[in-house]
Design a protein around this motif. Sequence first.
Motif, mmCIF file in Angstrom:
data_model
loop_
_atom_site.group_PDB
_atom_site.id
_atom_site.type_symbol
_atom_site.label_atom_id
_atom_site.label_comp_id
_atom_site.label_asym_id
_atom_site.label_seq_id
_atom_site.Cartn_x
_atom_site.Cartn_y
_atom_site.Cartn_z
ATOM 1 N N LEU A 1 -3.283 2.960 -3.309
ATOM 2 C CA LEU A 1 -4.346 3.938 -3.514
ATOM 3 C C LEU A 1 -3.904 5.290 -2.971
ATOM 4 N N SER A 2 -3.988 6.316 -3.803
ATOM 5 C CA SER A 2 -3.615 7.668 -3.378
ATOM 6 C C SER A 2 -4.746 8.275 -2.544
ATOM 7 N N VAL A 3 -4.388 8.863 -1.400
ATOM 8 C CA VAL A 3 -5.383 9.446 -0.498
ATOM 9 C C VAL A 3 -4.919 10.828 -0.054
ATOM 10 N N LYS A 4 -5.885 11.626 0.422
ATOM 11 C CA LYS A 4 -5.600 12.948 0.980
ATOM 12 C C LYS A 4 -5.834 12.898 2.482
ATOM 13 N N VAL A 5 -4.772 13.188 3.252
ATOM 14 C CA VAL A 5 -4.815 13.069 4.711
ATOM 15 C C VAL A 5 -5.213 14.405 5.336
ATOM 16 N N GLY A 6 -6.056 14.351 6.383
ATOM 17 C CA GLY A 6 -6.485 15.551 7.103
ATOM 18 C C GLY A 6 -5.925 15.603 8.512
ATOM 19 N N VAL A 7 -6.798 15.689 9.508
ATOM 20 C CA VAL A 7 -6.388 15.815 10.905
ATOM 21 C C VAL A 7 -5.847 14.489 11.422
ATOM 22 N N CYS A 8 -4.737 14.547 12.181
ATOM 23 C CA CYS A 8 -4.154 13.363 12.822
ATOM 24 C C CYS A 8 -4.042 13.620 14.317
ATOM 25 N N ASP A 9 -4.303 12.563 15.093
ATOM 26 C CA ASP A 9 -4.194 12.701 16.555
ATOM 27 C C ASP A 9 -3.049 11.897 17.144
ATOM 28 N N GLY A 10 -2.181 11.374 16.268
ATOM 29 C CA GLY A 10 -1.058 10.573 16.733
ATOM 30 C C GLY A 10 -1.302 9.090 16.607
ATOM 31 N N VAL A 11 -2.565 8.681 16.491
ATOM 32 C CA VAL A 11 -2.917 7.269 16.304
ATOM 33 C C VAL A 11 -3.698 7.093 15.004
ATOM 34 N N PHE A 12 -4.762 7.877 14.842
ATOM 35 C CA PHE A 12 -5.583 7.824 13.636
ATOM 36 C C PHE A 12 -5.403 9.101 12.821
ATOM 37 N N CYS A 13 -5.680 8.975 11.520
ATOM 38 C CA CYS A 13 -5.656 10.125 10.620
ATOM 39 C C CYS A 13 -6.949 10.173 9.817
ATOM 40 N N GLU A 14 -7.414 11.382 9.596
ATOM 41 C CA GLU A 14 -8.598 11.580 8.757
ATOM 42 C C GLU A 14 -8.210 11.415 7.290
ATOM 43 N N ILE A 15 -9.036 10.684 6.542
ATOM 44 C CA ILE A 15 -8.843 10.535 5.096
ATOM 45 C C ILE A 15 -9.923 11.366 4.402
ATOM 46 N N LYS A 16 -9.514 12.477 3.802
ATOM 47 C CA LYS A 16 -10.472 13.381 3.176
ATOM 48 C C LYS A 16 -10.933 12.879 1.820
ATOM 49 N N GLU A 17 -10.021 12.296 1.044
ATOM 50 C CA GLU A 17 -10.364 11.853 -0.315
ATOM 51 C C GLU A 17 -9.624 10.561 -0.636
ATOM 52 N N GLY A 18 -10.243 9.749 -1.503
ATOM 53 C CA GLY A 18 -9.557 8.596 -2.074
ATOM 54 C C GLY A 18 -9.868 7.260 -1.440
ATOM 55 N N LEU A 19 -10.651 7.208 -0.361
ATOM 56 C CA LEU A 19 -10.899 5.955 0.332
ATOM 57 C C LEU A 19 -12.381 5.802 0.624
ATOM 58 N N GLU A 20 -12.864 4.578 0.491
ATOM 59 C CA GLU A 20 -14.252 4.257 0.796
ATOM 60 C C GLU A 20 -14.311 3.363 2.038
ATOM 61 N N MET A 21 -15.462 3.365 2.701
ATOM 62 C CA MET A 21 -15.632 2.558 3.895
ATOM 63 C C MET A 21 -15.582 1.060 3.584
ATOM 64 N N THR A 22 -15.841 0.688 2.336
ATOM 65 C CA THR A 22 -15.854 -0.729 1.953
ATOM 66 C C THR A 22 -14.471 -1.258 1.625
ATOM 67 N N ASN A 23 -13.474 -0.401 1.499
ATOM 68 C CA ASN A 23 -12.127 -0.852 1.154
ATOM 69 C C ASN A 23 -11.473 -1.647 2.281
ATOM 70 N N ASP A 24 -10.682 -2.654 1.885
ATOM 71 C CA ASP A 24 -9.886 -3.417 2.849
ATOM 72 C C ASP A 24 -8.466 -2.891 2.815
ATOM 73 N N ILE A 25 -8.022 -2.348 3.927
ATOM 74 C CA ILE A 25 -6.710 -1.708 4.012
ATOM 75 C C ILE A 25 -5.701 -2.716 4.532
ATOM 76 N N VAL A 26 -4.586 -2.816 3.843
ATOM 77 C CA VAL A 26 -3.533 -3.731 4.244
ATOM 78 C C VAL A 26 -2.805 -3.149 5.455
ATOM 79 N N ILE A 27 -2.676 -3.963 6.510
ATOM 80 C CA ILE A 27 -1.979 -3.524 7.721
ATOM 81 C C ILE A 27 -0.477 -3.563 7.464
ATOM 82 N N GLN A 28 0.166 -2.436 7.679
ATOM 83 C CA GLN A 28 1.606 -2.326 7.459
ATOM 84 C C GLN A 28 2.354 -2.822 8.692
ATOM 85 N N ASP A 29 3.411 -3.571 8.449
ATOM 86 C CA ASP A 29 4.225 -4.087 9.550
ATOM 87 C C ASP A 29 5.116 -2.994 10.120
#
Length: 357
Positions: free
Chosen positions: A329-357
């Motif tokens: 899924l293509s997303v638009k990334v916003g502010v990052c704090d080194g651990v989390f990143c803001e997703i401005k567009e392309g993602l819903e709260m109901t989506n299940d995100i695959v954890i990357q190894d």
Amino acid sequence: MSKSFKIILIVLVLSITGFVIWLKNKEQKNNKYDTVKPVRQNIKDNRFVLGTISPLKEVEIVPHISGIIEEIFVETGETVNQGDPIAKIKLIASPEAIERGEKNLKIAQLNNDLKIKEYNRKKKLFNKRIIPKSEFEPIETNWIQSEEELKSAIKQLQIVKQGYTREKKGVSDIIKSTIHGTVLEIPLKTGASVTERNTFNNGSTLAIIADMDELIFRGKISEQDLFFLSENMFFNTKIPALKNKLFKTQLIKIATKGMAENGIIKFEFEGKLLIDNTEDLPVRTGYSGISEFIIEEAKDVITVEEKDIIYDSDSSFVEIVNHGKKQLLSVKVGVCDGVFCEIKEGLEMTNDIVIQD
């Protein structure tokens, strides 16, 4: 049907059944992914800078005469006002200066004696109207000048020997504070030799006095983060020695020239601590401080862990599970704090995100 044939048939059926069950379980296992839901939260990109807490006004008290410290009137930590005595200096005159002063005095005395004789002789002639007034006045002026030169020579010799003149006794040998503040340091002790401040010498420091009512945070920031700073902006400063107490701070100065430190160009900056309650004032200087600059901030936004974002050139993606299968899924990334990143567009709260190894 023989007994052995039946046994072989049963074993074969069981083997085929077990293989089918194993194959089905394997397919289900391959379709099972470790996933996580997006998190809605506040996020900020900040920078932490280590520095020191120092007084805004700090001066060194330096004597205007050379000599030996005869007495010190203050102690470290004591509060003084402008004009309060700091120390008394006993002047130790050099033989060359005394010789020069005595020589100038003798010359001035001889010149004055000659002018007096000439003045008295001309005055008698002027009183008898033998010479005109125009001829007498220059003689009188020369005599007055010789009197002043003699007085000046006497005072200069007194200053060389004692450090002051009789008319101003007890003034020049007392070194006074030039500001109101707290005595931070007294580098020298009674009996130590001191040198006066002059064109060729900074002089000996008798005391360091600072106004502890106004404190600044002084630190250095890298050139990459300098773009986000502007004068008069506000930030927070934490002092670990004071139980991590936070002080609101206003940026008042940014250096115009950077200095290289370990291959990184850094710029020095100063921020004034805004302290409303005087009880919160540190009583000492030199504490280490940590300033926090908020570069970017976003509130109540969808975020995912940065490690779960896949970057490809200028694009960013996350993997989600859709009907048991992975989907990019293509997303638009916003502010990052080194651990989390803001997703401005392309993602819903109901989506299940695959954890990357």
